[in-house]
Design a protein around this motif. Structure first.
Motif, PDB file in Angstrom:
ATOM      1  N   ASP A  74      12.071   9.080   4.988  1.00  0.00           N
ATOM      2  CA  ASP A  74      11.134   8.042   4.573  1.00  0.00           C
ATOM      3  C   ASP A  74      10.055   7.835   5.642  1.00  0.00           C
ATOM      4  O   ASP A  74       8.867   7.722   5.331  1.00  0.00           O
ATOM      5  CB  ASP A  74      11.899   6.744   4.314  1.00  0.00           C
ATOM      6  CG  ASP A  74      11.028   5.689   3.679  1.00  0.00           C
ATOM      7  OD1 ASP A  74      10.283   6.027   2.742  1.00  0.00           O
ATOM      8  OD2 ASP A  74      11.106   4.522   4.120  1.00  0.00           O
ATOM      9  N   LEU A  75      10.472   7.812   6.892  1.00  0.00           N
ATOM     10  CA  LEU A  75       9.529   7.652   7.996  1.00  0.00           C
ATOM     11  C   LEU A  75       8.551   8.824   8.057  1.00  0.00           C
ATOM     12  O   LEU A  75       7.340   8.638   8.226  1.00  0.00           O
ATOM     13  CB  LEU A  75      10.289   7.517   9.318  1.00  0.00           C
ATOM     14  CG  LEU A  75       9.451   7.304  10.567  1.00  0.00           C
ATOM     15  CD1 LEU A  75       8.669   5.995  10.467  1.00  0.00           C
ATOM     16  CD2 LEU A  75      10.340   7.289  11.804  1.00  0.00           C
ATOM     17  N   ARG A  76       9.069  10.024   7.909  1.00  0.00           N
ATOM     18  CA  ARG A  76       8.232  11.223   7.908  1.00  0.00           C
ATOM     19  C   ARG A  76       7.197  11.155   6.774  1.00  0.00           C
ATOM     20  O   ARG A  76       6.010  11.446   6.992  1.00  0.00           O
ATOM     21  CB  ARG A  76       9.115  12.461   7.742  1.00  0.00           C
ATOM     22  CG  ARG A  76       8.603  13.658   8.485  1.00  0.00           C
ATOM     23  CD  ARG A  76       9.550  14.853   8.418  1.00  0.00           C
ATOM     24  NE  ARG A  76      10.747  14.617   9.221  1.00  0.00           N
ATOM     25  CZ  ARG A  76      11.995  14.795   8.787  1.00  0.00           C
ATOM     26  NH1 ARG A  76      12.229  15.240   7.568  1.00  0.00           N
ATOM     27  NH2 ARG A  76      13.012  14.562   9.578  1.00  0.00           N
ATOM     28  N   ASP A  77       7.640  10.770   5.585  1.00  0.00           N
ATOM     29  CA  ASP A  77       6.719  10.641   4.455  1.00  0.00           C
ATOM     30  C   ASP A  77       5.659   9.575   4.727  1.00  0.00           C
ATOM     31  O   ASP A  77       4.479   9.754   4.403  1.00  0.00           O
ATOM     32  CB  ASP A  77       7.483  10.280   3.180  1.00  0.00           C
ATOM     33  CG  ASP A  77       8.311  11.424   2.640  1.00  0.00           C
ATOM     34  OD1 ASP A  77       8.041  12.588   3.012  1.00  0.00           O
ATOM     35  OD2 ASP A  77       9.239  11.153   1.851  1.00  0.00           O
ATOM     36  N   HIS A  78       6.094   8.475   5.322  1.00  0.00           N
ATOM     37  CA  HIS A  78       5.163   7.375   5.624  1.00  0.00           C
ATOM     38  C   HIS A  78       4.091   7.829   6.620  1.00  0.00           C
ATOM     39  O   HIS A  78       2.898   7.566   6.429  1.00  0.00           O
ATOM     40  CB  HIS A  78       5.947   6.193   6.203  1.00  0.00           C
ATOM     41  CG  HIS A  78       5.126   4.972   6.415  1.00  0.00           C
ATOM     42  ND1 HIS A  78       5.051   3.968   5.493  1.00  0.00           N
ATOM     43  CD2 HIS A  78       4.347   4.602   7.443  1.00  0.00           C
ATOM     44  CE1 HIS A  78       4.252   3.020   5.952  1.00  0.00           C
ATOM     45  NE2 HIS A  78       3.812   3.375   7.135  1.00  0.00           N
ATOM     46  N   CYS A 127       0.843  -1.210   0.000  1.00  0.00           N
ATOM     47  CA  CYS A 127       0.000   0.000   0.000  1.00  0.00           C
ATOM     48  C   CYS A 127       0.868   1.246   0.000  1.00  0.00           C
ATOM     49  O   CYS A 127       0.433   2.320  -0.367  1.00  0.00           O
ATOM     50  CB  CYS A 127      -0.881   0.023   1.245  1.00  0.00           C
ATOM     51  SG  CYS A 127      -1.933  -1.411   1.397  1.00  0.00           S
ATOM     52  N   ARG A 128       2.068   1.081   0.424  1.00  0.00           N
ATOM     53  CA  ARG A 128       2.997   2.184   0.622  1.00  0.00           C
ATOM     54  C   ARG A 128       3.532   2.712  -0.707  1.00  0.00           C
ATOM     55  O   ARG A 128       3.904   1.941  -1.575  1.00  0.00           O
ATOM     56  CB  ARG A 128       4.141   1.664   1.489  1.00  0.00           C
ATOM     57  CG  ARG A 128       5.176   2.661   1.825  1.00  0.00           C
ATOM     58  CD  ARG A 128       4.849   3.356   3.135  1.00  0.00           C
ATOM     59  NE  ARG A 128       5.495   4.635   3.200  1.00  0.00           N
ATOM     60  CZ  ARG A 128       6.793   4.816   3.244  1.00  0.00           C
ATOM     61  NH1 ARG A 128       7.590   3.793   3.269  1.00  0.00           N
ATOM     62  NH2 ARG A 128       7.297   6.020   3.268  1.00  0.00           N
ATOM     63  N   LYS A 129       3.554   4.011  -0.844  1.00  0.00           N
ATOM     64  CA  LYS A 129       4.106   4.640  -2.042  1.00  0.00           C
ATOM     65  C   LYS A 129       5.379   5.375  -1.643  1.00  0.00           C
ATOM     66  O   LYS A 129       5.319   6.455  -1.066  1.00  0.00           O
ATOM     67  CB  LYS A 129       3.102   5.621  -2.629  1.00  0.00           C
ATOM     68  CG  LYS A 129       1.802   4.993  -3.044  1.00  0.00           C
ATOM     69  CD  LYS A 129       0.766   6.076  -3.331  1.00  0.00           C
ATOM     70  CE  LYS A 129      -0.626   5.528  -3.282  1.00  0.00           C
ATOM     71  NZ  LYS A 129      -1.212   5.509  -1.953  1.00  0.00           N
ATOM     72  N   LYS A 130       6.514   4.772  -1.905  1.00  0.00           N
ATOM     73  CA  LYS A 130       7.785   5.381  -1.532  1.00  0.00           C
ATOM     74  C   LYS A 130       8.083   6.536  -2.484  1.00  0.00           C
ATOM     75  O   LYS A 130       8.085   6.364  -3.694  1.00  0.00           O
ATOM     76  CB  LYS A 130       8.896   4.333  -1.580  1.00  0.00           C
ATOM     77  CG  LYS A 130      10.122   4.732  -0.821  1.00  0.00           C
ATOM     78  CD  LYS A 130      11.027   3.538  -0.616  1.00  0.00           C
ATOM     79  CE  LYS A 130      12.144   3.931   0.311  1.00  0.00           C
ATOM     80  NZ  LYS A 130      12.989   2.814   0.654  1.00  0.00           N
ATOM     81  N   LYS A 131       8.339   7.709  -1.913  1.00  0.00           N
ATOM     82  CA  LYS A 131       8.540   8.901  -2.740  1.00  0.00           C
ATOM     83  C   LYS A 131       9.920   8.923  -3.382  1.00  0.00           C
ATOM     84  O   LYS A 131      10.082   9.322  -4.518  1.00  0.00           O
ATOM     85  CB  LYS A 131       8.334  10.169  -1.912  1.00  0.00           C
ATOM     86  CG  LYS A 131       6.890  10.400  -1.546  1.00  0.00           C
ATOM     87  CD  LYS A 131       6.703  11.710  -0.835  1.00  0.00           C
ATOM     88  CE  LYS A 131       5.245  11.930  -0.494  1.00  0.00           C
ATOM     89  NZ  LYS A 131       5.031  13.165   0.230  1.00  0.00           N
TER      90      LYS A 131
END
Length: 73
Positions: free
Chosen positions: A17-21, A4-8
């Motif tokens: 990455d954690l902040r974006d998540h 489900c995760r969309k890695k930027k």
């Protein structure tokens, strides 16, 4: 099955990455949360099914050794 995760960014640091998540999680709609949850559960059961099938296949293989009997007096 995809995540489900969309890695930027592939080269983001762990904290970025954690902040974006977290940001993505907070701003997701209820439908997105439900869909992701269903996908995650299906993925977990699918993996456990594969593991169970592999272990059952391993149990089907049997080896036998000839039985030797000795009589001592």
């Amino acid at each position: 099955m995809t995540s489900c995760r969309k890695k930027k960014s592939e080269d983001a640091t762990f904290l970025q990455d954690l902040r974006d998540h977290i940001d993505e999680f907070i701003h997701a709609s209820m439908d997105e949360h439900q869909t992701c949850f269903k996908k995650t559960i299906q993925k977990m059961f699918g993996m456990s099914k594969v593991v169970a099938e592999r272990s059952s296949q391993a149990k089907e293989v049997e080896s036998s050794l000839p039985l030797q009997t000795t009589v001592s007096r």
